[in-house]
Write a protein that holds these residues in place. Sequence first.
Motif, mmCIF file in Angstrom:
data_model
loop_
_atom_site.group_PDB
_atom_site.id
_atom_site.type_symbol
_atom_site.label_atom_id
_atom_site.label_comp_id
_atom_site.label_asym_id
_atom_site.label_seq_id
_atom_site.Cartn_x
_atom_site.Cartn_y
_atom_site.Cartn_z
ATOM 1 N N ASN A 158 0.818 -1.212 0.000
ATOM 2 C CA ASN A 158 0.000 0.000 0.000
ATOM 3 C C ASN A 158 0.853 1.264 0.000
ATOM 4 O O ASN A 158 0.546 2.229 -0.704
ATOM 5 N N ASN A 161 2.054 2.015 -3.385
ATOM 6 C CA ASN A 161 0.985 2.650 -4.152
ATOM 7 C C ASN A 161 0.970 4.155 -3.898
ATOM 8 O O ASN A 161 0.999 4.969 -4.831
ATOM 9 N N ARG A 165 2.252 7.158 -6.699
ATOM 10 C CA ARG A 165 1.310 8.189 -7.187
ATOM 11 C C ARG A 165 1.785 9.602 -6.825
ATOM 12 O O ARG A 165 1.659 10.545 -7.610
ATOM 13 N N LYS A 170 7.458 4.416 -9.937
ATOM 14 C CA LYS A 170 7.408 3.216 -9.108
ATOM 15 C C LYS A 170 8.535 3.238 -8.080
ATOM 16 O O LYS A 170 9.536 3.932 -8.243
ATOM 17 N N ASN A 209 2.773 -6.769 -6.233
ATOM 18 C CA ASN A 209 2.911 -5.325 -6.034
ATOM 19 C C ASN A 209 3.159 -4.643 -7.377
ATOM 20 O O ASN A 209 4.292 -4.593 -7.851
ATOM 21 N N TYR A 211 3.293 -1.627 -8.050
ATOM 22 C CA TYR A 211 3.938 -0.322 -7.884
ATOM 23 C C TYR A 211 5.434 -0.457 -7.602
ATOM 24 O O TYR A 211 6.104 0.510 -7.268
#
Length: 568
Positions: A158, A161, A165, A170, A209, A211
């Motif tokens: 998480n 993520n 963003r 990444k 994952n 990300y």
Amino acid sequence: MAKVVSIGNQSFESIREKDNFYVDKTLFIREWWDSDDAVTLITRPRRFGKTLNMNMLECFFSNKYKDRGDLFDGLEIWRDEKYRELQGTYPVIFLSFASIKQVRYDETVIKIKDELIRIYNEYDYIMKSGIYNANEKMQYQSVCVGMSDTVAQEALKNLSNYLSRYYGKKVIILLDEYDTPMQEAYVNGYWEELVGFTRSLFNSTFKTNPYLERAIMTGITRVSKESIFSDLNNLKVITVTSDEYSKCFGFTEDEVFAALEEQGLSSEKEKVKLWYDGFTFGESRDIYNPWSIINFLDEKKYKTYWADSSSNGLINSLVKTGSSYIKIMMETLLKGETIDVPIDEQIVFSELDYSEDAVWSLMLASGYIKVISSDELTGDRRKAVVYKLALTNFEIQLMFENMILRWFSPAKMETNEFIRALINGDIESMNDYMNDVALKTFSSFDSGKHTSEKKAPENFFHGFVLGLMVDQTENYIITSNRESGYGRYDIMLEPIDKTNEKYPGIVIEFKVINPRKENTLEETVASALEQIEEKNYDAELIKRGVKEENIHHYGFAFKGKEVLIDGR
């Protein structure tokens, strides 16, 4: 001017800012990045620069170190323009399990969760951004004291993520000493419980994952894929037998000799090599452990720095409580010889209780033994390889000798008395001590049915006497099973100060009674002393400056638990 050696400093940033002694390992960055592997696991023995290298990666890639190219100025990686452009451009999650050494499962999980909380606290500023909705902010806040296992297992995924963003890129994840909790779990009896928790954490973080840009894990052992890496088919594993990154951890001989020259210690090269060389990674030989080298550069004294940097508790327990087979093999190693055993580098800690070969796998991964050569073992479904192994170097030999001394020696006072008797030629006291040791402890080290009873006491006392002499390394150079004159002596003690008659040269020969040739121990011990003279074992000592009249000969004769010592 020689640079200051900073002991125990694992901060790349601090070492570079203070211009402390540093061996350039920055090409590790290029080798790893060019490999394009998604998730890499690198195993190396403790104190081999894993944490410093991981911190170096963080300083290079993390956007927290944007515009800190000065940290790499003058180093190999900074000569490559392509990599200059990469510096400081990624969000990086760096966490360590090195301090997670709890004796209970629940305490271990709490410590892992504390590490996750620390990482979340480090990045809590991103939640002030308007790009996250209310549920995501609640989830971020749920990573707190008292969080559930499920929340903890999803936490790194998480956070990846949220960071990707926020920064539009990444993430790179660096996990140092991943297997420390696993070793503690085995020792303290909660292995299966921790496997379940860790498997879910790793699968979420490294497998599912989206990300994740890249990840590296470091540790001492390669824990079985069937346990915590069951679903990680994207994992690239690098062990001590792999060629990749073979010179990125530990110091090469060229690096060590250059450091000795810088510190004005060029004359110590040969002895430093004897003590601290010997590690092998893949095809790379003559690798030195960094911890011993930097401590030697600092103190300029020969000590068992690396061996003393940990309790060696697990290895101590496995050898001490192991079968007669393990003890026989240890005797062989202590004599400077090699052993041939199959090695499966996937450590399954639960197998250590019943698999004798698993012990050697752990010892190889941990750096106590080194590979001399290898052959594939055909027909084995786990694809084990038979390795010819030896003790890594003189430092490791002293560590094991000292370990055996702690098992079998009576009081330290008695040990000191034996050493004084040996040096002073007090044959009566030596006999009293050794016969007492044989009576009380020899059965504990009985080599059993799988070896010749004839050789068992000789092998045991050979290693035992070497162990007794560990404390004399400041006064003596201690060697075993080396050539001198016309043969190979058992033990030789060369006084460091050849002019001090207080410390004589000493040659020791061990013999077990041969009923076909000898009727008594007196005849056997006489044969041992005759061998010393006939084979001219004194030649090496005399060549090195020890006066012939200041050399003591000792014969040790054995018959079962009976010991007879005589000297000339």
